[in-house]
Design a protein around this motif. Structure first.
Motif, PDB file in Angstrom:
ATOM      1  N   UNK A  71      -7.877   0.484  -5.788  1.00 25.47           N
ATOM      2  CA  UNK A  71      -6.965   1.523  -5.924  1.00 25.47           C
ATOM      3  C   UNK A  71      -6.224   2.374  -4.754  1.00 25.47           C
ATOM      4  N   UNK A  72      -6.756   1.951  -3.136  1.00 23.57           N
ATOM      5  CA  UNK A  72      -6.615   2.349  -2.163  1.00 23.57           C
ATOM      6  C   UNK A  72      -4.817   1.898  -2.199  1.00 23.57           C
ATOM      7  N   UNK A  73      -4.840   0.675  -3.059  1.00 20.17           N
ATOM      8  CA  UNK A  73      -4.113   0.158  -3.148  1.00 20.17           C
ATOM      9  C   UNK A  73      -2.939  -0.015  -4.170  1.00 20.17           C
ATOM     10  N   UNK A  74      -3.060   0.977  -4.702  1.00 19.14           N
ATOM     11  CA  UNK A  74      -2.372   1.241  -5.695  1.00 19.14           C
ATOM     12  C   UNK A  74      -2.662   0.826  -7.070  1.00 19.14           C
ATOM     13  N   UNK A  75      -3.956   0.520  -7.388  1.00 16.89           N
ATOM     14  CA  UNK A  75      -4.008  -0.198  -9.318  1.00 16.89           C
ATOM     15  C   UNK A  75      -4.721   0.477 -10.145  1.00 16.89           C
ATOM     16  N   UNK A  76      -3.959   1.238 -10.734  1.00 16.20           N
ATOM     17  CA  UNK A  76      -5.341   2.602 -11.535  1.00 16.20           C
ATOM     18  C   UNK A  76      -6.425   1.973 -11.996  1.00 16.20           C
ATOM     19  N   UNK A 104       7.694 -11.946 -10.355  1.00 18.25           N
ATOM     20  CA  UNK A 104       7.274 -11.451  -9.993  1.00 18.25           C
ATOM     21  C   UNK A 104       8.382 -11.651  -7.978  1.00 18.25           C
ATOM     22  N   UNK A 105       7.613 -12.847  -7.898  1.00 15.26           N
ATOM     23  CA  UNK A 105       8.096 -12.937  -6.480  1.00 15.26           C
ATOM     24  C   UNK A 105       9.660 -13.387  -6.519  1.00 15.26           C
ATOM     25  N   UNK A 106      10.682 -13.770  -7.477  1.00  8.91           N
ATOM     26  CA  UNK A 106      12.232 -13.808  -7.554  1.00  8.91           C
ATOM     27  C   UNK A 106      12.831 -12.384  -8.053  1.00  8.91           C
ATOM     28  N   UNK A 107      11.865 -11.910  -8.280  1.00  5.51           N
ATOM     29  CA  UNK A 107      12.646 -10.687  -9.218  1.00  5.51           C
ATOM     30  C   UNK A 107      12.599  -9.745  -7.868  1.00  5.51           C
ATOM     31  N   UNK A 108      11.151  -9.570  -7.601  1.00  7.33           N
ATOM     32  CA  UNK A 108      11.669  -8.680  -6.262  1.00  7.33           C
ATOM     33  C   UNK A 108      11.393  -7.038  -6.551  1.00  7.33           C
ATOM     34  N   UNK A 109      11.347  -6.905  -7.793  1.00  4.57           N
ATOM     35  CA  UNK A 109      11.319  -5.645  -8.506  1.00  4.57           C
ATOM     36  C   UNK A 109      10.740  -4.676  -7.226  1.00  4.57           C
ATOM     37  N   UNK A 110      10.509  -2.790  -7.471  1.00  5.36           N
ATOM     38  CA  UNK A 110       9.907  -1.657  -6.500  1.00  5.36           C
ATOM     39  C   UNK A 110       9.005  -1.749  -7.128  1.00  5.36           C
ATOM     40  N   UNK A 111       7.703  -2.699  -6.727  1.00  6.15           N
ATOM     41  CA  UNK A 111       6.434  -2.055  -7.732  1.00  6.15           C
ATOM     42  C   UNK A 111       5.223  -2.324  -6.988  1.00  6.15           C
ATOM     43  N   UNK A 139       3.270  -4.715 -15.133  1.00 10.42           N
ATOM     44  CA  UNK A 139       3.619  -3.997 -14.179  1.00 10.42           C
ATOM     45  C   UNK A 139       3.842  -2.559 -13.604  1.00 10.42           C
ATOM     46  N   UNK A 140       2.987  -2.971 -12.485  1.00  9.56           N
ATOM     47  CA  UNK A 140       2.259  -1.228 -11.900  1.00  9.56           C
ATOM     48  C   UNK A 140       3.787  -0.971 -10.893  1.00  9.56           C
ATOM     49  N   UNK A 141       4.294   0.036 -11.281  1.00 12.40           N
ATOM     50  CA  UNK A 141       5.049   0.475 -10.123  1.00 12.40           C
ATOM     51  C   UNK A 141       4.812   1.891  -9.585  1.00 12.40           C
ATOM     52  N   UNK A 142       5.193   1.604  -8.283  1.00 10.43           N
ATOM     53  CA  UNK A 142       5.163   2.616  -7.454  1.00 10.43           C
ATOM     54  C   UNK A 142       3.848   3.998  -7.541  1.00 10.43           C
ATOM     55  N   UNK A 143       4.340   4.390  -9.102  1.00  7.20           N
ATOM     56  CA  UNK A 143       3.865   6.130  -8.798  1.00  7.20           C
ATOM     57  C   UNK A 143       3.626   6.337 -10.341  1.00  7.20           C
ATOM     58  N   UNK A 144       2.468   4.579 -10.621  1.00 10.44           N
ATOM     59  CA  UNK A 144       0.684   4.823 -10.780  1.00 10.44           C
ATOM     60  C   UNK A 144       1.539   4.093 -12.127  1.00 10.44           C
ATOM     61  N   UNK A 145       2.690   4.622 -12.892  1.00  9.63           N
ATOM     62  CA  UNK A 145       2.698   4.176 -13.943  1.00  9.63           C
ATOM     63  C   UNK A 145       2.818   2.972 -14.376  1.00  9.63           C
TER      64      UNK A 145
END
Length: 155
Positions: A71-76, A104-111, A139-145
């Motif tokens: 939870x502290x690291x953004x996993x819903x 994921x490591x290649x594309x480096x999305x903001x997530x 893919x878990x986005x920064x806003x939790x979606x």
């Protein structure tokens, strides 16, 4: 004088032979995995990562301590599974296939990272892939979606 020259050549040859390994070590992804020490499927997933060239460190964690870390690291909560990996600033939750981690490591999305919630049969570490049930990697986005990163059909 001859002895010094030999020493220099020996050291140079020794150094030159280690350079390819140092480069390989830099290109080898490192992942830190928090897992319940009693969970066999977590260990199988870790073994798959190692077979695929990842350097894996393991940390024992369970119960509320592990849930709090997630939870502290953004996993819903709805994305949680049994183990959590951390790689290059991303969280990897559950039985995520190696190909998806590499993408994921290649594309480096903001997530936050990737998740395979629950423990779908046939995902890496959860039984044979040729009898796999359908599942999605999210893919878990920064806003939790979340959004589907990759879908796997039933085998």
């Amino acid at each position: 004088m001859d002895l010094k020259r030999r020493q220099v050549l020996t050291y140079a040859a020794g150094f030159a032979s280690t350079v390819p390994f140092a480069v390989f070590a830099q290109d080898t992804p490192s992942i830190h995995v928090l897992k319940d020490p009693n969970c066999g499927c977590c260990q199988v997933w870790i073994d798959i990562l190692r077979q695929e060239g990842f350097r894996v460190t393991e940390e024992r964690s369970f119960g509320t301590q592990l849930v709090r870390h997630k939870l502290d690291n953004g996993i819903p909560e709805e994305m949680m599974s049994c183990h959590t990996g951390e790689i290059d600033g991303y969280m990897i939750e559950g039985h995520v296939p190696v190909a998806d981690i590499r993408r994921l490591l290649e594309e480096q999305p903001n997530a936050v990272g990737l998740a395979v919630p629950d423990m779908p049969y046939g995902s890496p570490g959860m039984g044979p892939e040729d009898r796999r049930e359908a599942y999605d990697v999210f893919l878990i986005l920064k806003d939790g979606s979340t959004e589907v990163f990759k879908s796997y059909e039933a085998a």
